[in-house]
Design a protein around this motif. Sequence first.
Motif, PDB file in Angstrom:
ATOM      1  N   CYS A  16      -4.646   4.193  -3.961  1.00  0.00           N
ATOM      2  CA  CYS A  16      -3.510   3.767  -3.143  1.00  0.00           C
ATOM      3  C   CYS A  16      -3.125   2.334  -3.457  1.00  0.00           C
ATOM      4  O   CYS A  16      -3.951   1.536  -3.907  1.00  0.00           O
ATOM      5  N   LEU A  17      -1.872   2.048  -3.215  1.00  0.00           N
ATOM      6  CA  LEU A  17      -1.311   0.712  -3.379  1.00  0.00           C
ATOM      7  C   LEU A  17      -1.017   0.163  -1.994  1.00  0.00           C
ATOM      8  O   LEU A  17      -0.390   0.832  -1.157  1.00  0.00           O
ATOM      9  N   ALA A  18      -1.488  -1.040  -1.729  1.00  0.00           N
ATOM     10  CA  ALA A  18      -1.242  -1.685  -0.438  1.00  0.00           C
ATOM     11  C   ALA A  18      -0.740  -3.106  -0.669  1.00  0.00           C
ATOM     12  O   ALA A  18      -1.012  -3.723  -1.708  1.00  0.00           O
ATOM     13  N   ASP A  20      -0.416  -6.695   1.724  1.00  0.00           N
ATOM     14  CA  ASP A  20      -0.591  -7.420   2.983  1.00  0.00           C
ATOM     15  C   ASP A  20      -0.997  -6.488   4.127  1.00  0.00           C
ATOM     16  O   ASP A  20      -0.465  -6.550   5.241  1.00  0.00           O
ATOM     17  N   GLY A  21      -1.959  -5.592   3.838  1.00  0.00           N
ATOM     18  CA  GLY A  21      -2.494  -4.696   4.859  1.00  0.00           C
ATOM     19  C   GLY A  21      -1.676  -3.455   5.140  1.00  0.00           C
ATOM     20  O   GLY A  21      -2.057  -2.632   5.981  1.00  0.00           O
ATOM     21  N   LYS A  22      -0.589  -3.261   4.434  1.00  0.00           N
ATOM     22  CA  LYS A  22       0.270  -2.087   4.628  1.00  0.00           C
ATOM     23  C   LYS A  22       0.122  -1.150   3.445  1.00  0.00           C
ATOM     24  O   LYS A  22       0.259  -1.555   2.287  1.00  0.00           O
ATOM     25  N   ILE A  23      -0.151   0.126   3.710  1.00  0.00           N
ATOM     26  CA  ILE A  23      -0.265   1.131   2.654  1.00  0.00           C
ATOM     27  C   ILE A  23       1.137   1.495   2.179  1.00  0.00           C
ATOM     28  O   ILE A  23       1.977   1.955   2.960  1.00  0.00           O
ATOM     29  N   LEU A  24       1.394   1.327   0.890  1.00  0.00           N
ATOM     30  CA  LEU A  24       2.713   1.611   0.326  1.00  0.00           C
ATOM     31  C   LEU A  24       2.777   2.984  -0.320  1.00  0.00           C
ATOM     32  O   LEU A  24       3.713   3.751  -0.091  1.00  0.00           O
ATOM     33  N   ILE A  25       1.809   3.287  -1.161  1.00  0.00           N
ATOM     34  CA  ILE A  25       1.762   4.574  -1.871  1.00  0.00           C
ATOM     35  C   ILE A  25       0.314   5.040  -1.902  1.00  0.00           C
ATOM     36  O   ILE A  25      -0.590   4.243  -2.164  1.00  0.00           O
ATOM     37  N   SER A  26       0.103   6.324  -1.650  1.00  0.00           N
ATOM     38  CA  SER A  26      -1.255   6.865  -1.687  1.00  0.00           C
ATOM     39  C   SER A  26      -1.228   8.248  -2.317  1.00  0.00           C
ATOM     40  O   SER A  26      -0.321   9.041  -2.042  1.00  0.00           O
ATOM     41  N   THR A  27      -2.211   8.539  -3.161  1.00  0.00           N
ATOM     42  CA  THR A  27      -2.302   9.861  -3.789  1.00  0.00           C
ATOM     43  C   THR A  27      -3.752  10.310  -3.787  1.00  0.00           C
ATOM     44  O   THR A  27      -4.666   9.489  -3.892  1.00  0.00           O
ATOM     45  N   ARG A  28      -3.955  11.614  -3.678  1.00  0.00           N
ATOM     46  CA  ARG A  28      -5.300  12.175  -3.522  1.00  0.00           C
ATOM     47  C   ARG A  28      -5.396  13.496  -4.275  1.00  0.00           C
ATOM     48  O   ARG A  28      -4.434  14.278  -4.287  1.00  0.00           O
ATOM     49  N   ALA A  50       5.750   2.615  -8.186  1.00  0.00           N
ATOM     50  CA  ALA A  50       6.071   1.347  -7.516  1.00  0.00           C
ATOM     51  C   ALA A  50       6.822   0.397  -8.434  1.00  0.00           C
ATOM     52  O   ALA A  50       7.234  -0.692  -7.994  1.00  0.00           O
ATOM     53  N   GLY A  51       6.991   0.773  -9.705  1.00  0.00           N
ATOM     54  CA  GLY A  51       7.656  -0.114 -10.652  1.00  0.00           C
ATOM     55  C   GLY A  51       6.812  -1.317 -11.008  1.00  0.00           C
ATOM     56  O   GLY A  51       7.350  -2.393 -11.289  1.00  0.00           O
ATOM     57  N   LEU A  52       5.487  -1.129 -11.030  1.00  0.00           N
ATOM     58  CA  LEU A  52       4.566  -2.228 -11.286  1.00  0.00           C
ATOM     59  C   LEU A  52       3.690  -1.944 -12.497  1.00  0.00           C
ATOM     60  O   LEU A  52       3.615  -0.805 -12.976  1.00  0.00           O
TER      61      LEU A  52
END
Length: 236
Positions: A16-18, A20-28, A50-52
């Motif tokens: 997952c990508l977070a 500042d404490g907020k989950i942005l994208i998660s995959t499982r 996320a374009g990163l």
Amino acid sequence: MKLLAFESSAGPASVCLAEDGKILISTRRNDGLTHSRTLLEMAERVLSDAGLTARDIDLFAVAAGPGSFTGLRIGIGTVKGLAWGAEKPCAGVSTLLAMAHCHIEWRGLICPAMDARRSQVYTAVFRSDGKSVERVLPDAAVAAAEAALSVPADEPILVCGDGAAILAQALCSLGRGNVFTAPANTAFQSAEGVALAAPEVKPVSAAELMPVYLRLSQAERERAAKQAHSKPEAEK
């Protein structure tokens, strides 16, 4: 701070990508494929969505143990490679602490329990006030009955993980009537928990990042047993 988190300590794998404490994208994934085939691919997909790139990540976090020895090595190895190439720090997060953070809304004790086989569980005890998690007992590999005896009394207890049924039964056998089991869809390890717990962990370099097994591998136990068995013969 952008954080990329990995969880590969058991059968399911997640990334997952977070920020500042907020989950942005998660995959499982829990389709039986080995983590060596899926984990890096999942990370690349999350970054792409996320374009990163890896160099845009400020911290790489991973469940460092306890858990499956092979799974932990794959997760640690993946994070080491990404962090080394991007020249960024890492955070090795206790698998059990990460599991507790998945249930931070609970008010009372949280007891993650992973089946460690050989009649043992990997477990720890945490206390949550609904907003933060405080460690009560350290991570350990112990018999479920012993673990149950160490859990403080007179507080509601939430048990989670693939060893939850074992530990819950041991607690109930002691007459504890305030034992609850987490719902199946939130009971197990996830990269989201790793991401939420990572700010509590001191960052290290890729070279310093190491797994925490809590006990010897089967091969090491067998070797020690053989050495102990052969020692009297050698001394004759």
